[in-house]
Scaffold this motif. Structure first.
Motif, short mmCIF file in Angstrom:
data_model
loop_
_atom_site.label_atom_id
_atom_site.label_comp_id
_atom_site.label_asym_id
_atom_site.label_seq_id
_atom_site.Cartn_x
_atom_site.Cartn_y
_atom_site.Cartn_z
N THR A 358 0.83 -1.20 0.00
CA THR A 358 0.00 0.00 0.00
C THR A 358 0.87 1.25 0.00
N VAL A 359 1.91 1.25 0.82
CA VAL A 359 2.82 2.41 0.86
C VAL A 359 3.50 2.59 -0.50
N ARG A 360 3.95 1.50 -1.10
CA ARG A 360 4.59 1.61 -2.41
C ARG A 360 3.64 2.23 -3.43
N ALA A 361 2.39 1.78 -3.44
CA ALA A 361 1.41 2.32 -4.39
C ALA A 361 1.17 3.80 -4.15
N GLN A 362 1.10 4.21 -2.89
CA GLN A 362 0.87 5.62 -2.59
C GLN A 362 2.05 6.50 -3.02
N VAL A 363 3.25 6.02 -2.77
CA VAL A 363 4.43 6.78 -3.18
C VAL A 363 4.51 6.86 -4.70
N ASN A 364 4.23 5.76 -5.37
CA ASN A 364 4.28 5.76 -6.83
C ASN A 364 3.23 6.69 -7.43
N HIS A 365 2.06 6.75 -6.82
CA HIS A 365 1.03 7.67 -7.30
C HIS A 365 1.52 9.11 -7.20
N TRP A 366 2.18 9.43 -6.08
CA TRP A 366 2.69 10.80 -5.91
C TRP A 366 3.81 11.09 -6.92
N ILE A 367 4.75 10.15 -7.08
CA ILE A 367 5.83 10.36 -8.05
C ILE A 367 5.27 10.61 -9.45
N SER A 368 4.25 9.82 -9.82
CA SER A 368 3.73 9.86 -11.18
C SER A 368 2.84 11.06 -11.46
N THR A 369 2.14 11.57 -10.44
CA THR A 369 1.09 12.56 -10.69
C THR A 369 1.32 13.93 -10.07
N SER A 370 2.26 14.05 -9.14
CA SER A 370 2.37 15.32 -8.40
C SER A 370 3.00 16.43 -9.23
N GLY A 371 3.81 16.07 -10.21
CA GLY A 371 4.51 17.07 -10.99
C GLY A 371 5.69 17.70 -10.27
N GLU A 372 6.06 17.17 -9.11
CA GLU A 372 7.16 17.78 -8.36
C GLU A 372 8.53 17.38 -8.92
N TYR A 373 8.63 16.18 -9.45
CA TYR A 373 9.84 15.82 -10.20
C TYR A 373 9.76 16.47 -11.58
N ASP A 374 10.92 16.77 -12.16
CA ASP A 374 10.95 17.37 -13.48
C ASP A 374 10.50 16.40 -14.56
N ALA A 375 10.67 15.12 -14.32
CA ALA A 375 10.23 14.07 -15.23
C ALA A 375 10.11 12.79 -14.43
N VAL A 376 9.44 11.81 -15.01
CA VAL A 376 9.21 10.53 -14.32
C VAL A 376 9.57 9.40 -15.26
N VAL A 377 10.20 8.35 -14.71
CA VAL A 377 10.43 7.11 -15.44
C VAL A 377 9.72 6.00 -14.69
N ASP A 378 8.95 5.20 -15.40
CA ASP A 378 8.10 4.18 -14.76
C ASP A 378 8.82 2.84 -14.75
N PHE A 379 9.75 2.68 -13.81
CA PHE A 379 10.46 1.41 -13.67
C PHE A 379 9.52 0.30 -13.22
N ALA A 380 8.48 0.64 -12.46
CA ALA A 380 7.54 -0.38 -12.01
C ALA A 380 6.87 -1.05 -13.22
N ARG A 381 6.42 -0.26 -14.18
CA ARG A 381 5.79 -0.83 -15.37
C ARG A 381 6.81 -1.56 -16.24
#
Length: 422
Positions: A358-381
């Protein structure tokens, strides 16, 4: 007991032990543009539960031969040595560098002695660093170099990088200027290997390459599960992709196996939020960082990773997100582009739990959708293209958490190369 809190980013660190600053050498025409060709984050000496190291015993009247593959070329080269985790000065009696000839040998015509402030030996202060003088050694991107260090006097426990996935050799006596492998018969089996005192290699040429990419993370960045002596970790394969695409850039591997984002570990080194300044921002000419951190915090896995130390209190998604935000702020304050990587699946591994998932999913949602990183790479997928919550069987080494070479290839291929551009 309270949950672990991220440490504040500390922008100041001790200067190198030599007069030259990392990444610049004063000259009459201005600073030379040294650039990072290779790095290995250093750690305090410890007992690795999975394989033997020489860190705790150190070296006495022994030569250590270490092989690295550079990610940028040039006409001159220099090395950085670290004594960061010692309570005594380190006496280096001699050192050399040359092109690797394989299995502990060096091409004789390429071997150069290394000097420090003009001397063939040097003393590195407690918690200090030494940068060698430049050696005139032409090298190309992806050349393998062999660095030999000789310690006449007892070093005590050695500052080191625990997991190299590259064979390191040891010889009794003074053999750092010997190009043959005759005396370098001692190595650790299985040869997962470690690097000792060696923190970085820098190159200088007429045209410096674009700013470096630093891959920052834990064992999935460090490369556990890759092929020994083959350099097929994801940062290696990313550098090869960049070259093939006509946009070569150094990719510096700042991963440490078992590393945690928020807390120190006896097995995994200083917390990511603590070491980020040294291992990322102090690299020469760094332009972009890829951050893949958090799975070891979620696993609460000191016990699972060797039985040393007590498990930390369960980490929350908010704590991990705050830790990532601290890294983003630190990177942006130095003009470094920050790319966030989603945390990869680990269901089936010893440390997996529904709460951790659950924690992993919540962190990944933030990484993917928050826009705080300049870009995102989806290693999980990349490792779980069917969204099963597990790494695809053909992409892990058998433990459901560490990729195999095919998995590392999938990670490298998942990165949009334009996302690395400043």
């Amino acid at each position: 007991m309270s949950s672990p809190q991220p440490r504040p980013y500390l922008p100041t660190h001790a200067a190198p032990a030599t007069a030259a600053a990392v990444g610049a050498t004063p000259s009459a025409s201005g600073p030379a543009l040294w650039h990072g060709a290779w790095t290995a984050p250093v750690m305090r000496p410890s007992v690795a539960p999975w394989f033997e190291t020489w860190a705790e015993q150190g070296f006495t009247n022994q030569s250590v031969r270490q092989v690295i593959r550079v990610h940028s070329g040039g006409t001159q080269v220099r090395i950085r040595l670290s004594n960061a985790y010692s309570d005594t000065p380190l006496q280096l009696t001699g050192a050399s560098i040359g092109h690797t000839a394989g299995v502990g040998a060096v091409h004789p015509g390429t071997m150069h002695p290394l000097r420090f402030a003009g001397a063939l030996s040097t003393t590195i202060p407690v918690k200090g660093r030494a940068v060698s003088d430049p050696a005139a050694l032409p090298i190309e991107q992806f050349d393998r170099l062999t660095i030999s260090l000789y310690f006449q006097d007892a070093t005590g426990p050695a500052t080191y990088h625990q997991l190299s996935m590259t064979t390191t050799y040891r010889a009794a006596g003074e053999h750092h200027r010997d190009p043959t492998a005759t005396h370098y018969t001692d190595k650790v089996e299985p040869a997962y290997g470690s690097w000792y005192y060696l923190e970085g290699v820098e190159t200088l040429g007429k045209r410096p390459p674009p700013h470096a990419v630093v891959a920052f993370g834990d064992s999935l960045t460090d490369g556990f599960g890759a092929t020994i002596d083959r350099d097929d970790r994801y940062p290696d394969l990313l550098a090869e992709r960049l070259l093939a695409a006509g946009v070569p850039r150094p990719v510096l591997n700042a991963g440490i196996g078992s590393n945690k984002l928020l807390t120190d570990s006896p097995l995994g080194g200083d917390a990511g939020v603590t070491r980020f300044a040294r291992d990322v921002l102090e690299q020469p000419r760094v332009g972009t960082v890829i951050v893949l951190m958090g799975i070891n915090d979620i696993q609460q896995s000191d016990a699972a990773q060797g039985g040393t130390g007590s498990a930390d209190p369960p980490v929350t998604a908010r704590q991990l997100i705050d830790g990532h935000r601290a890294l983003i702020r630190a990177a942006h304050a130095r003009g470094v582009r920050a790319v966030g990587a989603t945390l990869t699946p680990y269901r089936g591994a010893a440390g997996w739990s529904p709460a951790g998932e659950t924690v992993r999913a919540q962190v990944n949602h933030w990484i993917s959708t928050s826009g705080e990183y300049d870009a995102v790479v989806d290693f999980a997928r990349a490792l779980d293209p069917d969204s099963t919550g597990r790494i695809r069987q053909a992409l892990h080494m058998g433990d459901h958490i560490h990729p195999n070479p095919a998995g590392y290839r999938a990670m490298a291929d998942a990165i949009d190369l334009t996302a690395l551009e400043q």
